[in-house]
Design a protein around this motif. Structure first.
Motif, PDB file in Angstrom:
ATOM      1  N   ARG A   1       0.843  -1.260   0.082  1.00  0.00           N
ATOM      2  CA  ARG A   1      -0.122   0.090   0.065  1.00  0.00           C
ATOM      3  C   ARG A   1       0.899   1.120   0.065  1.00  0.00           C
ATOM      4  O   ARG A   1       0.664   2.336  -0.514  1.00  0.00           O
ATOM      5  CB  ARG A   1      -0.776  -0.121   1.178  1.00  0.00           C
ATOM      6  N   ILE A   2       1.893   1.272   0.765  1.00  0.00           N
ATOM      7  CA  ILE A   2       2.789   2.462   0.657  1.00  0.00           C
ATOM      8  C   ILE A   2       3.648   2.546  -0.471  1.00  0.00           C
ATOM      9  O   ILE A   2       3.562   3.504  -1.107  1.00  0.00           O
ATOM     10  CB  ILE A   2       3.843   2.099   2.047  1.00  0.00           C
ATOM     11  N   ALA A   3       3.950   1.491  -1.165  1.00  0.00           N
ATOM     12  CA  ALA A   3       4.865   1.720  -2.246  1.00  0.00           C
ATOM     13  C   ALA A   3       3.959   1.770  -3.349  1.00  0.00           C
ATOM     14  O   ALA A   3       4.472   2.796  -4.528  1.00  0.00           O
ATOM     15  CB  ALA A   3       5.506   0.220  -2.630  1.00  0.00           C
ATOM     16  N   THR A   4       2.823   1.689  -3.494  1.00  0.00           N
ATOM     17  CA  THR A   4       2.008   1.878  -4.794  1.00  0.00           C
ATOM     18  C   THR A   4       1.217   3.114  -4.341  1.00  0.00           C
ATOM     19  O   THR A   4       0.164   3.433  -5.240  1.00  0.00           O
ATOM     20  CB  THR A   4       1.035   0.638  -4.839  1.00  0.00           C
ATOM     21  N   ALA A   5       1.001   3.961  -3.421  1.00  0.00           N
ATOM     22  CA  ALA A   5       0.301   5.052  -3.040  1.00  0.00           C
ATOM     23  C   ALA A   5       0.476   6.051  -4.275  1.00  0.00           C
ATOM     24  O   ALA A   5       1.781   6.305  -4.665  1.00  0.00           O
ATOM     25  CB  ALA A   5       0.573   5.455  -1.641  1.00  0.00           C
ATOM     26  N   PRO A   6      -0.409   6.582  -4.797  1.00  0.00           N
ATOM     27  CA  PRO A   6      -0.317   7.760  -5.677  1.00  0.00           C
ATOM     28  C   PRO A   6       0.448   8.972  -5.293  1.00  0.00           C
ATOM     29  O   PRO A   6       0.007   9.208  -4.007  1.00  0.00           O
ATOM     30  CB  PRO A   6      -1.572   7.889  -6.355  1.00  0.00           C
ATOM     31  N   PRO A   7       1.019   9.885  -6.026  1.00  0.00           N
ATOM     32  CA  PRO A   7       1.426  11.241  -5.811  1.00  0.00           C
ATOM     33  C   PRO A   7       0.235  11.984  -5.054  1.00  0.00           C
ATOM     34  O   PRO A   7      -0.837  11.949  -5.504  1.00  0.00           O
ATOM     35  CB  PRO A   7       2.052  11.778  -6.725  1.00  0.00           C
TER      36      PRO A   7
END
Length: 195
Positions: free
Chosen positions: A84-90
């Motif tokens: 979830r952290i790695a794929t969070a959008p900007p």
């Protein structure tokens, strides 16, 4: 007491799943929007302290086959959290448009965090603050540790929040998210080898 507090700051403040996820939440959502998550982590650690002090952890781990099941469930949660952290959008320029982590997510993180149990067990067994007064000794430890954990976690959240501006740049955001995710997974992987 001074030795206990120094050990508490060292154990609670070292990078681990809770501290790194707080920094990531602070960076992605800001300190204010991550307050519920912070409170969940702190209150979850109070629950961990009570569980350790009561001896329930020892009883659970004495059940044949329980330790591997607990370990696998905790590992799966941390992998999910890292993903979830790695794929969070900007972040959008107008402000964060995705929901911040919740109180329940912080509470769950503390309850499945092996570092928390190991740290509390080390602090409880390594220090006797009030000999001959076991109940008061436990109460003083829980109170002192709650203050230390709250202060340390607020510091990690604020450090993360100082990175919020970098989360508006998609490239910097992706690099920071992936770094936090890898640090989170690394902090869990080294726990079995920590002395």
């Amino acid at each position: 007491m001074p030795g206990f507090l120094i050990a508490a700051v060292a154990l609670a403040g070292s990078p681990g799943p809770a501290t790194l996820s707080l920094a990531a939440a602070g960076a992605a959502f800001g300190a204010y929007r991550s307050t519920a998550y912070l409170l969940g982590i702190v209150l979850g650690m109070v629950a961990v302290m009570a569980i350790v002090a009561s001896g329930v952890v020892g009883l659970l781990l004495a059940v044949p086959g329980a330790a591997p099941v607990v370990t696998v469930l905790a590992a799966l949660y941390f992998v999910w959290l890292a993903w979830r952290i790695a794929t969070a959008p900007p972040l959008a320029e107008g402000g964060p448009d995705r929901p911040p982590p919740t109180f329940a997510a912080g509470l769950l993180l503390s309850l499945v965090n092996p570092k928390g149990y190991a740290a509390m067990a080390a602090l409880y067994s390594g220090f006797v603050l009030l000999p001959d007064r076991l109940g008061l000794d436990v109460a003083v430890k829980i109170g002192s540790l709650t203050v230390v954990i709250a202060v340390v976690n607020i510091a990690w959240l604020l450090v993360g929040a100082s990175l919020t501006r970098l989360f508006r740049d998609p490239r910097a955001n992706r690099a920071i998210n992936v770094a936090f995710a890898l640090l989170l997974l690394g902090s869990v992987l080294v726990l079995p080898f920590a002395a």
